[in-house]
Each structure stands twice: as C-alpha cells, then as structure tokens.
Design an enzyme around this catalytic site. Structure first.
Site, PDB file in Angstrom:
ATOM      1  N   CYS A  19       0.846  -1.188   0.000  1.00  0.00           N
ATOM      2  CA  CYS A  19       0.000   0.000   0.000  1.00  0.00           C
ATOM      3  C   CYS A  19       0.882   1.238   0.000  1.00  0.00           C
ATOM      4  O   CYS A  19       2.105   1.151   0.146  1.00  0.00           O
ATOM      5  CB  CYS A  19      -0.936   0.015   1.204  1.00  0.00           C
ATOM      6  N   CYS A  22       3.006   1.579   3.117  1.00  0.00           N
ATOM      7  CA  CYS A  22       4.243   0.789   3.083  1.00  0.00           C
ATOM      8  C   CYS A  22       5.340   1.561   2.358  1.00  0.00           C
ATOM      9  O   CYS A  22       6.497   1.591   2.790  1.00  0.00           O
ATOM     10  CB  CYS A  22       4.011  -0.540   2.376  1.00  0.00           C
ATOM     11  N   CYS A  90       1.326  14.192 -34.856  1.00  0.00           N
ATOM     12  CA  CYS A  90       0.460  14.979 -33.975  1.00  0.00           C
ATOM     13  C   CYS A  90       0.476  14.383 -32.577  1.00  0.00           C
ATOM     14  O   CYS A  90       1.089  13.341 -32.334  1.00  0.00           O
ATOM     15  CB  CYS A  90      -0.970  15.018 -34.512  1.00  0.00           C
ATOM     16  N   CYS A  93      -0.603  10.796 -32.102  1.00  0.00           N
ATOM     17  CA  CYS A  93       0.436   9.820 -32.462  1.00  0.00           C
ATOM     18  C   CYS A  93       1.337   9.550 -31.265  1.00  0.00           C
ATOM     19  O   CYS A  93       1.730   8.411 -31.001  1.00  0.00           O
ATOM     20  CB  CYS A  93       1.300  10.334 -33.611  1.00  0.00           C
ATOM     21  N   ASP A 508      24.291  29.019  -0.460  1.00  0.00           N
ATOM     22  CA  ASP A 508      25.426  28.669   0.377  1.00  0.00           C
ATOM     23  C   ASP A 508      26.442  29.808   0.224  1.00  0.00           C
ATOM     24  O   ASP A 508      26.372  30.577  -0.741  1.00  0.00           O
ATOM     25  CB  ASP A 508      26.011  27.347  -0.091  1.00  0.00           C
ATOM     26  N   ASP A 700      27.386  24.179  -3.853  1.00  0.00           N
ATOM     27  CA  ASP A 700      28.402  23.558  -4.708  1.00  0.00           C
ATOM     28  C   ASP A 700      29.152  22.419  -4.051  1.00  0.00           C
ATOM     29  O   ASP A 700      29.931  21.736  -4.705  1.00  0.00           O
ATOM     30  CB  ASP A 700      29.426  24.613  -5.151  1.00  0.00           C
ATOM     31  N   ASP A 704      26.381  20.070   0.580  1.00  0.00           N
ATOM     32  CA  ASP A 704      25.153  20.718   0.124  1.00  0.00           C
ATOM     33  C   ASP A 704      24.180  19.737  -0.526  1.00  0.00           C
ATOM     34  O   ASP A 704      23.020  20.087  -0.774  1.00  0.00           O
ATOM     35  CB  ASP A 704      25.484  21.823  -0.884  1.00  0.00           C
TER      36      ASP A 704
END
Length: 813
Positions: A19, A22, A90, A93, A508, A700, A704
């Site tokens: 479910c 879970c 299109c 498709c 940061d 960076d 982080d």
C-alpha cells in the site's frame, strides 16, 4: 568545471510493498540510512532510488531495509534507451506510440517527444530490441536506436525538412492550374466563359481530375501511406483527417465528372481545387514546421559542432602527428595551437594562454591557462600554445555529458503534457464524429447536398492536433537549448516548471557567493605553540578533504615548505570538520562544535569577518587558523537582480557568524544563518516551505547535496562537486551566481511561451471547428472554404513553432 557529470543514483527493487503507507515507511527507512542524501520509493513500480552522499555504505542498504521489513535488492536495469520514432505527426500519435512502447515486455517506462521525434525508454536488462522494433512497426510507428549521443544530435535536421520541401514544390506546380482554372473563373466571370468556350466544361473537369489525382498520388501519397493504415487500425490521427477530407472532396468531384446522373442537379459541383490545395497547404505547413523545429533543436548540433575533427598528438619520440579524434586516448599528450579548439578534456602540462570558454559557460572573458589548469573540449585557444594531457575522451568529456543533459531536458515531460496527450488521444475521433454529424445535418436540412460535403471536409481539415501536441515540447526544446548555450543545464524536467514559481533563493556562502578559494590570513597557536606546527598538523589532516578551506590550508603549508606528518584513519563529518590519526594521537580540524563534541574546550575567537578553523589533538586545543574568501565578482549583481524580480534572498552557511554577517552586509542580504550543518540547512528550508514559500537552494559542495535534494529546486554550480550536481535539478556551468537569474528567466519565459502556445492551440480548435461545421451559416453567415481551412490548419502548427523560436533570442541576465 569538473570533468564528470555522470548520474550516481542507485536503484533498488523493494519487496513487501502492499500500500501507499508501506511505500512511505520504506522511503523513511531508506532515507535514514547513514550517507543517504535523498531517497524515493515508488509504490506503483515497487522501486526505490537512492542518491548517495558522504559516508554512504551500499552494504548498509540491504541490512537496514531487511530490518525495516522491506527487503531491497539492486535493480538490474539497462541504461536508458533512446529511439528515433517515425510517423509522428500529432499529439495523438505520441499517445499511441507511448502506449505501444509500454505494452512491450521489458519496457518499464517510455516517453515520446513530438518535437524531437524521439522516445526515451527505461528497460530491463536483455529486452528484445528486435522484437520491440517489429512490434512498433506493426503499430505504425517504426523505431530505430540512436547509436551514440555524439553522432545522433549532429545529424542535420534539414534532412527532415527537405522531403517536405520537394513534395510541396511539386504539389504547388500541379495545383496552380487547377486553382487558377476554378477560382479564376469565380473571380472573373469573363475568364470562366472563355475557358468554357475554348475547352469545354467536361474537358476542364477531366484536366482538373488528372492534375488533382497526380497531387494525391504523388506528393500527397505520404498522407495516405500513414493515414489509411491508422484508420484500418481504428487509431485515426492527423494524416487520417487529411485523407478523409481531401479524399472525400476528390471522390465527390470524380463522381460528378464521370457519372453526373448519380448526383442531384443542385449538387453537381466539383471540388478538385479544394482537394489539391488542401494537400499543398498542409505540405507547406509541414515543411515550415520541420524547418522551425530544426532551428529550435539546433543547440545540441551547435554544441557538438564545437568539437574539432582531429587533434595534434605528440608521440613518445616527440614527433607530432594529426590524428582523428576517435584515435585519441586518455594519457595522450596533445598540442593546442593558437586559435585552435581543444579536442578533448585535459590538463595543461606546458605553455600559457587564454582560452575562450564562452560557448560552454556563457562567460565572455577568456580564462588564463597554465601548467596544472584544466581545459575542456570545444573551447577556443587564444594566442599562446599549450601542451596538455588528455584526461577524458569521447562520451566521457564534459561537452558530451552536457549534450546528454540537454537531451534529457529536451525529452522531458512537464505535468501539463500528460493532460494534453490524453486530450489529443481522443481529439481525432471526436473531430470525426463532429464532421459526420455536421455533414449529416446539412445533408438532411440544407438546401444543397454538396454543401454537406463542404462542411464535412472543412471540419476534418480545420482540426489541428499538431499544434496541441507541439505546444509544450517545442517550447522546451527551444528554451532548454538556449539555456544550454547560456551555460544553464536543466537536469530535471520539473525544475523548468518549479523554478518560475520560486519566491525565495537561498545561497550557500563558501564557493557559491565567494570565490571558494580562501587564503590563510592568520595563524593563532595556543599558548606556547608554534605557528608552523599548527599549520603543518592542520594541513596533514586536511590533505584528504575536498573542502575549499582544507585546500587553502594545504596550499599555505606547501608555500611555506612545511613537512607534513603522516596521518591515517581520515573521517569527514559533513559540515563540521575532519578527524584523523597522527601516530597514536587523534587530530581534529574544523568548527568549534566539532572539537567541543570530542571534549576539547575551545576559546571563543574574536568577532570579525574572517573564517576560523580550529585545531585540536588528543583532548588539547592547539589553536585556530583564520582565512578569508573574497566575493565573486557578480555576486552583488545576482542578489540585486533577484530582488528586482521580487524574489527574497537568504544565505545559509556552515561558516561562523562573523564571516557570514560580513558577506550578508556587503550583499545587502537581511536573512543570513550561520553555523548550520546540512541537517540545519534542511530544517530551515523545511520551515520556509511550511510557510508556503517556494525555495531554491544554490550550493556547490558535497555537504550541500542533501539540501539541494530537499529544496523545491536545487541549483548546483558547475564549479562544484559531482555529488552536488547529481543532487541538483539545475546545473550552472559557469559557476557564476548571476547564472541563477538567467536560469530563472529561462524558466519563466519558457513557461509563458508554453502557456501562449496552449491558449492558441486549444483556442484555435475550439473557435474554428464550430465555424467549419457551419455555425455561422445557420445565422446567415458564410461557410468556411476547405481551402481556407487547410491554410488555417497549416498556419496553426507553424505559428506554435514560430512562437517557441522567440526563446532563441533570450540573453543572459
């Protein structure tokens, strides 16, 4: 920029998922494993994905998930498979091609892109590719593998437009006499009388029949070749509408020409010119659309064109020879002449020059290069000569990986696209029903039976699922392509949509707003200690760390020629510091909290703008090292530009309060938090998001990565670590803070462009289909000519693509 941009996510099959609850519990257990930066569990697929961070132990996954009651085993999956898909015309498709791909055993996920005419599949290892190709051919959408990332994108897109151009020109030459004869006679009665007296009505109609049949059987055959099988499969698409519309006009006119007695006298009109003009105008639209798509997708071809075809290799004997690029191997020594392009990624061994990296980073100023500096494939050398050693070639170069990132972004599907695909899936059958119903009503109640034919054909031709299907992908194609040219790489499709809604950007500090190349500005040993001993011990511990502060300490020791003691047992505590062994003693280098956690008493340093690193050994405090880190040149401009756009700016840093406050004051940032661990940064982000803020985080470093993964949009600097870039949704190749503004503008303008396309595509169909069905004629207005319907339909797709092409004019913020 680092030379690796590969994905590092790990995939697992999760057992015992019954479910959604879970899945949530399994995800929580997976996220709690030490070293896991991010975890996701999908109940539908019974799969889990992990983004590993510092300290991750793969063996811990099995143990932790077994204990949680959801055993996890590594998922055996082949790399993503990219396929060229034929006969996509299109949105309907696209939906049918995707459904056919997903129906094949071993295909876990499939996404088809109308703008690029490609599919990206996630497949199980050992999937039957030959069987899949046969299956797709039977479904009407043949597929072919894209052999390599490097070769496929560089193929000229004009190849797709050229057949339509030739077909249009031939169709135009055959159609003009039919059009002039029929419409000229309506406009100029004298011309009509002259034709009738000179050639006779019957001969004129036979001539029109011959020419129109040649149009349908020749250049127009492509519509029948694709549209008729689709009808027989009961999966009608755009070509089917053209076949029914043009075919009905031709069939009625042929009947009137050769068996007029079978048609009521009031309906003995011919519409050969309508059938011919319909095909001609739609071919014109397809040609212009293919050309425009080629321009929209030119970014990848342009990037691949940056690679030179050859390189000047220096042999072991010192002789130089020009070799093909695919003959270059890692470790080869290469010479770069003035004005030449760098062939592969490498490290300079000899010479000095300036290299123009603008085509990859968007930065206009050339970058000085000398021994020890890295060079990137595709960049342009200045006036000096360089000798460099190859470190990455072929698909491993930064350029090739950037191309792969751009392709991933261009193949992405925004959430709105799924709704559009569902609409276009039923659009053509609905149009067929409307056409038949309108035709039946006009046949039953109209004054002229031939008018029912006009209405039916006009409805069939005016409908344009092409524009609806192209509205989103062609804007993404143009927007992400232009973003790549400006040094902004969208790694996750959702980021393109989410970034436009961000109202707070958190940076940061070290390496993000500052240069990330701090220098030691002060050595403060504890009472009775030596400054040289303090620095040598700190450098010995920091040798294995990638943190900018660690590199600065090591560099300072090397400059002074200090001997570094041998260390072992290195361990990094993310956002705090390092621990190592020197002989039998334990060495700690990092924040005050890091030393205090080990029971070392740390005196409070004086307040100031400098960053302080503390050093302790076996319970003793040895002293502190002061470092300073200058702001990046464009940091102030980036913060000011974000504020001008109504976006709040904050700084979240693990550094001490003094340096953080000093940077915040210089940038006029009022929201600045110092001394934060990665968990602390994430907690601040979570608090903002609970307030309803949409937050982007820019960083960076390895530390982080969890924050980048947790933010609404994670933005990593290309000058940072690979782990940070893998956790991020957007990568800024240049590493400049101002690129954040560029990324946000690309996102905002691309979404606005998509909205414009969708309003046009849906509005066009909603407004003109009723007109084609004769809604105006009911109130005494005009009927819509099938020729005008064909022109409007062709123009609709072209306008959508042309609007998307405006994104190619975007400039860096």
């Amino acid at each position: 920029m680092p030379d690796t941009l590969q994905a590092t996510r790990l995939h697992y099959d999760i057992a015992n998922l019954s479910c959604g609850g879970c899945a949530a519990r399994a995800q929580a257990a997976m996220a709690a494993i030490p070293g896991v930066a991010e975890a996701r569990v999908n109940f539908a697929t019974r799969r889990g994905d992990i983004l590993p961070g510092p300290g991750f132990d793969p063996a811990a996954v099995g143990r932790a998930m077994e204990a949680a009651g959801y055993p996890a085993t590594p998922h055996e999956s082949a790399p993503p498979l990219r396929l060229e898909v034929e006969h996509l015309t299109c949105g309907s498709c696209v939906a049918r091609a995707e459904a056919a791909l997903r129906a094949w055993p071993g295909v876990e996920e499939a996404q088809v892109n109308l703008a690029t005419r490609r599919a990206e599949l996630r497949v199980e290892t050992g999937v039957d590719l030959a069987g899949l190709q046969a299956h797709m051919a039977e479904a009407g959408y043949p597929v072919h593998p894209v052999e390599t990332e490097a070769a496929a994108p560089s193929r000229p897109r004009e190849d797709e437009a050229a057949p339509y151009r030739r077909a249009f020109i031939l169709s135009l030459l055959l159609t003009l006499p039919v059009f002039v004869a029929e419409m000229g006679g309506h406009l100029i009665p004298a011309f009509h009388h002259w034709l009738a007296m000179t050639f006779g009505e019957t001969l004129l109609r036979v001539a029109q029949f011959v020419l129109t049949t040649a149009v349908l059987a020749g250049p127009g055959a492509v519509f029948f070749r694709l549209g008729v099988p689709a009808l027989l499969r009961r999966a009608p698409e755009m070509n089917s509408l053209v076949v029914l519309g043009a075919g009905a006009a031709w069939a009625w006119s042929t009947l009137v020409t050769f068996a007029p007695a079978l048609v009521p006298e009031t309906g003995r009109h011919v519409y050969f010119e309508a059938a011919a003009v319909i095909v001609t105008l739609i071919l014109l639209g397809r040609w212009l659309e293919a050309r425009a798509r080629g321009h929209a997708g030119a970014a990848i071809a342009g990037l691949m064109a940056l690679r030179p075809d050859t390189a000047l290799r220096i042999g072991p004997d010192g002789r130089e020879a020009e070799v093909a690029l695919d003959e270059v191997r890692p470790g080869d020594r290469l010479r770069l002449r003035p004005g030449g392009r760098v062939a592969v990624d490498g490290v300079v061994e000899d010479g000095e020059s300036h290299v123009d990296e603008a085509m990859l980073t968007g930065e206009p100023l050339p970058v000085a290069k000398a021994a020890g500096d890295s060079v990137t494939a595709g960049t342009v050398n200045g006036g000096g000569t360089l000798v460099y050693r190859a470190t990455a070639v072929g698909a491993d170069t930064v350029l090739s990986r950037i191309v792969a990132m751009v392709e991933d972004a261009q193949a992405t599907r925004l959430p709105v696209q799924s709704l559009i695909d569902r609409v276009t899936m039923i659009f053509v059958p609905v149009v067929l029903a409307i056409a038949l119903a309108a035709g039946a009503l006009w046949l039953a109640f109209g004054p002229d039976p031939s008018q029912a034919l006009v209405v039916t054909v006009s409805v069939l031709i005016i409908a344009c699922p092409c524009a609806m299907g192209l509205a989103t992908p062609v804007s993404i194609l143009a927007g992400t392509g232009r973003a790549a040219e400006l040094g902004v790489l969208f790694r996750q499709g959702d980021a393109l949509q989410a970034l436009a809604r961000v109202d707070l950007v958190a940076f940061d500090k070290t390496g993000t707003l500052t240069e990330g190349r701090p220098a030691v500005t002060g050595l403060h040993p504890a009472d009775g200690g030596s400054a040289e001993d303090l620095l040598s011990l700190a450098a010995a511990g920091e040798r294995s760390s990638e943190h900018p502060l660690a590199r600065a300490i090591v560099a300072a020791a090397e400059e002074r020629g200090l001997a570094l003691p041998e260390t072992g047992g290195f361990a990094n505590t993310s956002g705090a510091g390092i621990t190592a062994r020197v002989g039998s003693e334990t060495l700690l280098v990092g924040s005050a909290a890091h030393l205090q956690a080990a029971g070392i008493e740390v005196p409070a340093p004086p307040e100031g703008p400098e960053t302080v690193v503390h050093v302790g050994q076996s319970g003793r405090y040895l002293g502190r090292i002061a470092l300073s880190d200058p702001l990046k040149a464009d940091a102030a401009r980036a913060v000011a530009a974000l504020k001008e756009r109504g976006i709040a700016v904050a700084i979240l840093s693990g550094d001490a309060e003094g340096p953080v406050d000093a940077v915040a004051a210089r940038l006029d940032v009022t929201e600045a938090r110092a001394g934060l661990s990665p968990a602390g940064k994430r907690a601040v982000l979570d608090a903002w998001r609970e307030q309803g803020r949409k937050v982007a985080f820019v960083g960076d470093g390895i530390n982080d990565a969890p924050v980048l993964a947790a933010a609404d949009v994670g933005i990593a600097l290309g000058s940072g670590t690979d782990v940070a870039m893998e956790a991020a949704d957007v990568v800024l190749v240049s590493g400049a803070p101002s690129a954040v503004v560029t990324a946000r503008e690309v996102s905002r303008r691309t979404l606005r462009n998509i909205a414009e396309n969708l309003v046009w595509a849906f509005g066009y169909n909603i407004a003109l289909i009723p007109v084609a069905a004769g809604a105006l004629a009911v109130f005494g207005g005009p009927f819509l000519s099938p020729m005008l319907a064909a022109g409007a339909m062709a123009a609709s797709s072209v306008l959508v693509v042309a609007n998307a092409l405006r994104l190619k004019r975007m400039r860096a913020a």
